[in-house]
Design an enzyme around this catalytic site. Structure first.
Site, PDB file in Angstrom:
ATOM      1  N   THR A 159      -8.780   0.507  -1.784  1.00  0.00           N
ATOM      2  CA  THR A 159      -9.914  -0.146  -2.436  1.00  0.00           C
ATOM      3  C   THR A 159     -10.392  -1.278  -1.536  1.00  0.00           C
ATOM      4  O   THR A 159      -9.669  -2.262  -1.333  1.00  0.00           O
ATOM      5  CB  THR A 159      -9.513  -0.711  -3.806  1.00  0.00           C
ATOM      6  OG1 THR A 159      -8.989   0.351  -4.593  1.00  0.00           O
ATOM      7  CG2 THR A 159     -10.707  -1.325  -4.508  1.00  0.00           C
ATOM      8  N   LYS A 191     -16.024   2.094  -7.385  1.00  0.00           N
ATOM      9  CA  LYS A 191     -14.695   1.522  -7.651  1.00  0.00           C
ATOM     10  C   LYS A 191     -14.813   0.035  -8.036  1.00  0.00           C
ATOM     11  O   LYS A 191     -14.066  -0.466  -8.881  1.00  0.00           O
ATOM     12  CB  LYS A 191     -13.803   1.689  -6.421  1.00  0.00           C
ATOM     13  CG  LYS A 191     -12.440   1.049  -6.500  1.00  0.00           C
ATOM     14  CD  LYS A 191     -11.450   1.755  -7.413  1.00  0.00           C
ATOM     15  CE  LYS A 191     -10.136   0.982  -7.459  1.00  0.00           C
ATOM     16  NZ  LYS A 191      -9.070   1.618  -8.178  1.00  0.00           N
ATOM     17  N   LYS A 203      -7.925  -9.307  -4.816  1.00  0.00           N
ATOM     18  CA  LYS A 203      -8.760  -8.865  -3.687  1.00  0.00           C
ATOM     19  C   LYS A 203      -9.979  -8.078  -4.198  1.00  0.00           C
ATOM     20  O   LYS A 203     -11.112  -8.301  -3.776  1.00  0.00           O
ATOM     21  CB  LYS A 203      -7.905  -7.993  -2.759  1.00  0.00           C
ATOM     22  CG  LYS A 203      -8.682  -7.077  -1.833  1.00  0.00           C
ATOM     23  CD  LYS A 203      -7.860  -5.869  -1.389  1.00  0.00           C
ATOM     24  CE  LYS A 203      -7.475  -4.940  -2.482  1.00  0.00           C
ATOM     25  NZ  LYS A 203      -7.530  -3.555  -2.404  1.00  0.00           N
TER      26      LYS A 203
HETATM   27  P1  NAP Z   1       1.222  -1.270  -1.509  1.00  0.00           P
HETATM   28  O1  NAP Z   1       2.295  -0.657  -2.319  1.00  0.00           O
HETATM   29  O2  NAP Z   1       1.249  -2.708  -1.218  1.00  0.00           O
HETATM   30  O3  NAP Z   1       1.171  -0.433  -0.107  1.00  0.00           O
HETATM   31  C1  NAP Z   1       0.296  -0.786   0.910  1.00  0.00           C
HETATM   32  C2  NAP Z   1       0.506   0.162   2.083  1.00  0.00           C
HETATM   33  O4  NAP Z   1      -0.436  -0.137   3.122  1.00  0.00           O
HETATM   34  C3  NAP Z   1       1.893   0.063   2.721  1.00  0.00           C
HETATM   35  O5  NAP Z   1       2.308   1.348   3.120  1.00  0.00           O
HETATM   36  C4  NAP Z   1       1.619  -0.829   3.936  1.00  0.00           C
HETATM   37  O6  NAP Z   1       2.555  -0.640   4.982  1.00  0.00           O
HETATM   38  C5  NAP Z   1       0.263  -0.327   4.347  1.00  0.00           C
HETATM   39  N1  NAP Z   1      -0.506  -1.282   5.161  1.00  0.00           N
HETATM   40  C6  NAP Z   1      -1.011  -2.474   4.773  1.00  0.00           C
HETATM   41  N2  NAP Z   1      -1.674  -3.047   5.783  1.00  0.00           N
HETATM   42  C7  NAP Z   1      -1.592  -2.211   6.834  1.00  0.00           C
HETATM   43  C8  NAP Z   1      -2.073  -2.246   8.162  1.00  0.00           C
HETATM   44  N3  NAP Z   1      -2.792  -3.287   8.627  1.00  0.00           N
HETATM   45  N4  NAP Z   1      -1.800  -1.206   8.969  1.00  0.00           N
HETATM   46  C9  NAP Z   1      -1.088  -0.169   8.524  1.00  0.00           C
HETATM   47  N5  NAP Z   1      -0.589  -0.065   7.276  1.00  0.00           N
HETATM   48  C10 NAP Z   1      -0.846  -1.077   6.436  1.00  0.00           C
HETATM   49  O7  NAP Z   1      -0.222  -0.990  -2.158  1.00  0.00           O
HETATM   50  P2  NAP Z   1      -0.676   0.191  -3.150  1.00  0.00           P
HETATM   51  O8  NAP Z   1      -0.468  -0.259  -4.548  1.00  0.00           O
HETATM   52  O9  NAP Z   1      -0.122   1.496  -2.659  1.00  0.00           O
HETATM   53  O10 NAP Z   1      -2.252   0.128  -2.904  1.00  0.00           O
HETATM   54  C11 NAP Z   1      -2.844   0.680  -1.730  1.00  0.00           C
HETATM   55  C12 NAP Z   1      -4.369   0.639  -1.897  1.00  0.00           C
HETATM   56  O11 NAP Z   1      -4.742   1.423  -3.053  1.00  0.00           O
HETATM   57  C13 NAP Z   1      -4.933  -0.772  -2.118  1.00  0.00           C
HETATM   58  O12 NAP Z   1      -6.179  -0.902  -1.491  1.00  0.00           O
HETATM   59  C14 NAP Z   1      -5.069  -0.844  -3.644  1.00  0.00           C
HETATM   60  O13 NAP Z   1      -6.053  -1.780  -4.018  1.00  0.00           O
HETATM   61  C15 NAP Z   1      -5.450   0.581  -3.975  1.00  0.00           C
HETATM   62  N6  NAP Z   1      -5.092   1.032  -5.338  1.00  0.00           N
HETATM   63  C16 NAP Z   1      -3.880   0.720  -5.891  1.00  0.00           C
HETATM   64  C17 NAP Z   1      -3.593   1.178  -7.196  1.00  0.00           C
HETATM   65  C18 NAP Z   1      -2.271   0.868  -7.867  1.00  0.00           C
HETATM   66  O14 NAP Z   1      -2.172   1.060  -9.102  1.00  0.00           O
HETATM   67  N7  NAP Z   1      -1.250   0.421  -7.145  1.00  0.00           N
HETATM   68  C19 NAP Z   1      -4.516   1.956  -7.891  1.00  0.00           C
HETATM   69  C20 NAP Z   1      -5.712   2.293  -7.274  1.00  0.00           C
HETATM   70  C21 NAP Z   1      -5.996   1.814  -6.000  1.00  0.00           C
HETATM   71  P3  NAP Z   1       4.006  -1.373   4.947  1.00  0.00           P
HETATM   72  O15 NAP Z   1       4.927  -0.429   4.222  1.00  0.00           O
HETATM   73  O16 NAP Z   1       4.353  -1.541   6.360  1.00  0.00           O
HETATM   74  O17 NAP Z   1       3.820  -2.697   4.243  1.00  0.00           O
END
Ligand code: NAP
Length: 288
Positions: free
Chosen positions: A93, A168, A236
């Protein structure tokens, strides 16, 4: 279609598992390598050495990272070696402007970009029932439709690049209001001395029913807020909504403003990595 997944966090891991279940997953990459190795051990797929190593092997590259700059960094790394005509579908997102920038970076290599943010939480990602809103070229999207249905129960093409993220943003604003209303109403119900299990059972089938009430009221009653969706990530998103509203017509978004004030308090107190249902902590305190 050979699929690779970059970003194995709370959302990326279950999405990768669902591609694997459908026989599509070829290779994975994660910044913290041990997460990728754990998934590779489970599925038998290869761990790429870098984003571009992954991209060279795939027709469809799914990215699921955190913030705007992360999407741009990954797109730039992929662009150093992606094959022409490959497709990057970003499920993170971020802002519509970032989606357009990523599309321009990949366009220089004659590769395609779709912004494909999702809604439905980690539950939707595990079940493969996410709602996905897509921005980008419609014919490119049609090439990916079948593969994307491995992770999403509903996939809708919204319009050109950026419009998936704009959609979104609408979702993230809407859900902010729902979280606040559910948290406040549950705290209110408790203060009235009601049996809240019964209250939630009946209200979940009425006009106040919502995903948040069904999936997150349990967290609130238990005062336990496991992920989920991090407070810091929704913060964010609401900042993105505010910036997009300012650019669009200069309007303010009072629902976003209120929730951001709550999140600031939560983050100051060290709850930034909790699920957003932790807003209930503040609502509960108001009733003491
Ligand atoms: P998360 O658990 O914090 O995972 C983030 C992932 O991104 C990790 O694998 C992290 O790697 C990687 N990452 C972050 N910065 C990076 C970079 N500069 N280069 C390479 N890899 C990077 O987050 P999440 O909940 O899965 O969410 C991911 C995205 O989906 C976000 O944008 C969020 O807003 C969106 N989203 C989340 C949800 C939800 O319910 N969680 C629902 C819809 C959308 P590391 O393992 O090395 O930290």
């Amino acid at each position: 279609m050979k699929v690779g997944v970059i970003g194995l966090g709370a959302m990326g891991v279950p999405m990768a598992r669902n591609f694997h279940k459908h026989g599509l997953l070829q290779v994975v990459w994660n910044r913290t390598r041990k997460r990728a190795e754990a998934l590779a051990a489970e599925t038998g797929v290869r761990v790429a050495e870098s984003p571009v190593d992954l991209a060279r092997e795939c027709e469809l590259i799914i990215t699921c990272v955190s913030r705007d700059q992360d999407v741009l960094d990954v797109a730039a790394q992929i662009a150093t070696g992606i094959r022409a005509n490959s497709i990057v579908a970003d499920t993170s997102t971020v802002s519509a402007a970032t989606a357009r920038q990523a599309a321009a970076i990949l366009g220089q290599r004659e590769a395609h970009f779709l912004d494909c943010p999702v809604s439905g939480g980690t539950e939707g990602a595990i079940k493969g029932t996410l709602a996905m809103m897509v921005g980008g070229d419609e014919q490119v999207f049609e090439r990916t439709r079948l593969a994307l249905s491995a992770i999403a129960g509903k996939v809708v093409h919204i319009g050109p690049v950026g419009s998936g993220q704009a959609c979104k943003a609408v979702n993230q604003l809407m859900i902010a209001g729902v979280y606040e209303a559910v948290a406040e109403a549950i705290a209110f119900g408790q203060s009235l001395g009601l049996d809240m299990q019964r209250v939630i059972e009946v209200l979940s089938t009425g006009a106040a029913a919502s995903w948040v009430l069904t999936n997150r009221s349990g967290n609130m009653l238990a005062m336990n807020f496991p992920l989920g969706f991090k407070v810091a990530l929704h913060q964010k998103d609401l900042e993105i909504c505010r910036a997009m509203a300012k650019d669009a017509d200069g309007a303010t978004l009072p629902v976003a403003d209120r929730m951001l004030a709550h999140y600031q308090k939560l983050m100051r107190r060290g709850y930034g990595d909790e699920d957003v249902s932790a807003v209930f902590r503040l609502k509960r305190e108001e009733h003491k």
